[in-house]
Design a protein around this motif. Sequence first.
Motif, PDB file in Angstrom:
ATOM      1  N   ASP A 113       0.854  -1.193   0.000  1.00  0.00           N
ATOM      2  CA  ASP A 113       0.000   0.000   0.000  1.00  0.00           C
ATOM      3  C   ASP A 113       0.892   1.245   0.000  1.00  0.00           C
ATOM      4  N   VAL A 114       0.478   2.276  -0.715  1.00  0.00           N
ATOM      5  CA  VAL A 114       1.265   3.508  -0.832  1.00  0.00           C
ATOM      6  C   VAL A 114       0.402   4.709  -0.480  1.00  0.00           C
ATOM      7  N   GLU A 115       0.930   5.556   0.412  1.00  0.00           N
ATOM      8  CA  GLU A 115       0.268   6.819   0.714  1.00  0.00           C
ATOM      9  C   GLU A 115       0.801   7.885  -0.222  1.00  0.00           C
ATOM     10  N   VAL A 116      -0.101   8.668  -0.788  1.00  0.00           N
ATOM     11  CA  VAL A 116       0.237   9.803  -1.632  1.00  0.00           C
ATOM     12  C   VAL A 116       0.009  11.068  -0.815  1.00  0.00           C
ATOM     13  N   ARG A 117       1.032  11.905  -0.738  1.00  0.00           N
ATOM     14  CA  ARG A 117       0.914  13.189  -0.035  1.00  0.00           C
ATOM     15  C   ARG A 117       1.301  14.294  -1.009  1.00  0.00           C
ATOM     16  N   ILE A 118       0.356  15.168  -1.282  1.00  0.00           N
ATOM     17  CA  ILE A 118       0.585  16.277  -2.210  1.00  0.00           C
ATOM     18  C   ILE A 118       0.832  17.535  -1.398  1.00  0.00           C
ATOM     19  N   GLY A 119       1.962  18.179  -1.661  1.00  0.00           N
ATOM     20  CA  GLY A 119       2.319  19.390  -0.936  1.00  0.00           C
ATOM     21  C   GLY A 119       1.511  20.585  -1.398  1.00  0.00           C
ATOM     22  N   ALA A 120       1.645  21.654  -0.639  1.00  0.00           N
ATOM     23  CA  ALA A 120       0.989  22.910  -1.010  1.00  0.00           C
ATOM     24  C   ALA A 120       1.531  23.353  -2.364  1.00  0.00           C
ATOM     25  N   GLY A 121       0.775  24.133  -3.046  1.00  0.00           N
ATOM     26  CA  GLY A 121       1.234  24.646  -4.327  1.00  0.00           C
ATOM     27  C   GLY A 121       0.515  24.046  -5.513  1.00  0.00           C
ATOM     28  N   CYS A 122      -0.282  23.009  -5.273  1.00  0.00           N
ATOM     29  CA  CYS A 122      -1.055  22.429  -6.364  1.00  0.00           C
ATOM     30  C   CYS A 122      -2.402  23.130  -6.416  1.00  0.00           C
ATOM     31  N   PRO A 123      -2.669  23.862  -7.496  1.00  0.00           N
ATOM     32  CA  PRO A 123      -3.967  24.535  -7.600  1.00  0.00           C
ATOM     33  C   PRO A 123      -5.119  23.530  -7.524  1.00  0.00           C
ATOM     34  N   GLU A 124      -6.182  23.904  -6.827  1.00  0.00           N
ATOM     35  CA  GLU A 124      -7.334  23.018  -6.654  1.00  0.00           C
ATOM     36  C   GLU A 124      -7.832  22.411  -7.959  1.00  0.00           C
ATOM     37  N   PRO A 125      -7.941  23.197  -9.045  1.00  0.00           N
ATOM     38  CA  PRO A 125      -8.458  22.593 -10.284  1.00  0.00           C
ATOM     39  C   PRO A 125      -7.566  21.479 -10.850  1.00  0.00           C
ATOM     40  N   MET A 126      -6.281  21.463 -10.478  1.00  0.00           N
ATOM     41  CA  MET A 126      -5.359  20.438 -10.981  1.00  0.00           C
ATOM     42  C   MET A 126      -5.326  19.187 -10.111  1.00  0.00           C
ATOM     43  N   ARG A 127      -5.823  19.282  -8.886  1.00  0.00           N
ATOM     44  CA  ARG A 127      -5.684  18.171  -7.937  1.00  0.00           C
ATOM     45  C   ARG A 127      -6.320  16.860  -8.397  1.00  0.00           C
ATOM     46  N   PRO A 128      -7.561  16.859  -8.896  1.00  0.00           N
ATOM     47  CA  PRO A 128      -8.136  15.569  -9.306  1.00  0.00           C
ATOM     48  C   PRO A 128      -7.318  14.875 -10.398  1.00  0.00           C
ATOM     49  N   ALA A 129      -6.907  15.625 -11.403  1.00  0.00           N
ATOM     50  CA  ALA A 129      -6.116  15.024 -12.479  1.00  0.00           C
ATOM     51  C   ALA A 129      -4.769  14.528 -11.960  1.00  0.00           C
ATOM     52  N   LEU A 130      -4.160  15.281 -11.063  1.00  0.00           N
ATOM     53  CA  LEU A 130      -2.879  14.852 -10.492  1.00  0.00           C
ATOM     54  C   LEU A 130      -3.063  13.587  -9.665  1.00  0.00           C
ATOM     55  N   LEU A 131      -4.090  13.536  -8.841  1.00  0.00           N
ATOM     56  CA  LEU A 131      -4.345  12.333  -8.043  1.00  0.00           C
ATOM     57  C   LEU A 131      -4.584  11.112  -8.918  1.00  0.00           C
ATOM     58  N   ARG A 132      -5.378  11.285  -9.977  1.00  0.00           N
ATOM     59  CA  ARG A 132      -5.626  10.168 -10.906  1.00  0.00           C
ATOM     60  C   ARG A 132      -4.316   9.706 -11.539  1.00  0.00           C
ATOM     61  N   ALA A 133      -3.517  10.666 -12.006  1.00  0.00           N
ATOM     62  CA  ALA A 133      -2.250  10.325 -12.663  1.00  0.00           C
ATOM     63  C   ALA A 133      -1.298   9.622 -11.697  1.00  0.00           C
ATOM     64  N   LEU A 134      -1.223  10.114 -10.452  1.00  0.00           N
ATOM     65  CA  LEU A 134      -0.345   9.478  -9.472  1.00  0.00           C
ATOM     66  C   LEU A 134      -0.824   8.072  -9.124  1.00  0.00           C
ATOM     67  N   SER A 135      -2.123   7.909  -8.929  1.00  0.00           N
ATOM     68  CA  SER A 135      -2.667   6.590  -8.613  1.00  0.00           C
ATOM     69  C   SER A 135      -2.367   5.603  -9.737  1.00  0.00           C
ATOM     70  N   ASP A 136      -2.627   6.023 -10.962  1.00  0.00           N
ATOM     71  CA  ASP A 136      -2.346   5.155 -12.114  1.00  0.00           C
ATOM     72  C   ASP A 136      -0.861   4.824 -12.206  1.00  0.00           C
ATOM     73  N   ALA A 137      -0.005   5.830 -11.991  1.00  0.00           N
ATOM     74  CA  ALA A 137       1.438   5.625 -12.090  1.00  0.00           C
ATOM     75  C   ALA A 137       1.945   4.671 -11.014  1.00  0.00           C
ATOM     76  N   VAL A 138       1.424   4.795  -9.791  1.00  0.00           N
ATOM     77  CA  VAL A 138       1.827   3.886  -8.716  1.00  0.00           C
ATOM     78  C   VAL A 138       1.402   2.466  -9.053  1.00  0.00           C
TER      79      VAL A 138
END
Length: 139
Positions: free
Chosen positions: A55-80
């Motif tokens: 299992d992997v925890e994803v932690r996104i630091g400050a600086g990610c604009p809210e509108p980009m967060r869902p796409a970033l989370l999807r991309a990170l989940s898929d990449a992991v």
Amino acid sequence: MITALDVPGWEAFRTFHTRTAVDLQLRRSGVTVEVRLERCVSGRLRDTYPVGAHDVEVRIGAGCPEPMRPALLRALSDAVQEADPRCRRVVLAVPAGEPAGVAVAESAGFRYAVDVDLGDEELSLLVTEPDWGTSADNA
């Protein structure tokens, strides 16, 4: 731990890694975001739920604009999941009682799992799992 990660749509640079965690700097459209990926079995969530070894925890630091967060989370989940096919859960922890954080995660395909108390903070854990981790053979 995952040593190489291709995050579609993002330029990724590894800034730190250990056997159980990796810090990344992701860049896209002039935005730079710090991300930490850490095996839950070795990290802050190790005693909060029945943790799987991969299992992997994803932690996104400050600086990610809210509108980009869902796409970033999807991309990170898929990449992991692609980098470690044995990963049973990708976990995102958001402050408990913060519906905006839960909504962002849910829009990225995560589902609410449980609230946990780390002693110094309460978190809501959201997870995404591969199909093999959620399907049951009813034959």
